[in-house]
Write a protein that holds these residues in place. Structure first.
Motif: not given
Length: 189
Positions: A26, A28-30, A33, A81, A87, A120, A183, A186-187
């Protein structure tokens, strides 16, 4: 509420080994993002000549950079990521393309992105609450979420959000779906 009035939390003092795999994914996705968000505003600033849009983008870029800095402090480079160049490009294009079409397109884009980001972050906060773990990370995520909600609300007000054209509503759905796909990727990567 002015996002600048929100106090920036200190980076959590959390040992990476204490983070569960779901939370690392999570975060990593943040991080991905927030990297994309900084680039969205850079894209807007590269293209738009509208003073109100440029002011909006400059202020919100600074906030997004603050979020990215917090996540940089929290997430070691090895856990970020590997798709960050993608991104960055996707973010820049997501800002620059609507800026070609004017302020309402910019504001519709930010409304869509930040609506997704609110949900999210809230899902992550809800899971931390349910597991009763890591209150410092929960506070950081809530801080970021509230500032993202502020961005959404400001964009909605500036773009007369409920009166977007059918084309802008469709664009908003595309942006939301793209955010969800980013997302998910990226997770894992």
């Amino acid at each position: 509420m002015d996002a600048a009035t929100l106090d920036r939390p200190a980076p959590p003092r959390t040992d990476r080994a204490s983070l569960s795999p779901w939370l690392v994914a999570e975060l990593r996705s943040d991080h991905a993002g927030e990297t994309g968000a900084v680039m969205i505003y850079r894209g807007i600033l590269a293209v738009s000549r509208d003073p109100a849009v440029r002011d909006f983008a400059a202020r919100h870029k600074a906030t997004e950079q603050g979020h990215l800095d917090l996540l940089d402090d929290l997430l070691p480079p090895a856990d970020r990521s590997r798709l960050l160049p993608i991104w960055r490009l996707a973010g820049w294009l997501t800002g620059a393309a609507p800026a070609l079409f004017g302020p309402r397109a910019v504001f519709a884009t930010i409304d869509a992105v930040e609506s997704f980001v609110d949900r999210h972050y809230q899902a992550q906060i809800d899971r931390l609450d349910a597991e009763r773990i890591l209150p410092e990370i929960r506070a950081l995520l809530e801080h970021c979420r509230l500032e993202e909600v502020h961005h959404r609300d400001e964009a909605r007000e500036a773009g007369e959000g409920q009166r977007y054209s059918a084309a802008l509503r469709l664009w908003g759905r595309i942006v939301g779906a793209g955010s969800a796909a980013a997302v998910a990727a990226a997770k894992r990567i």
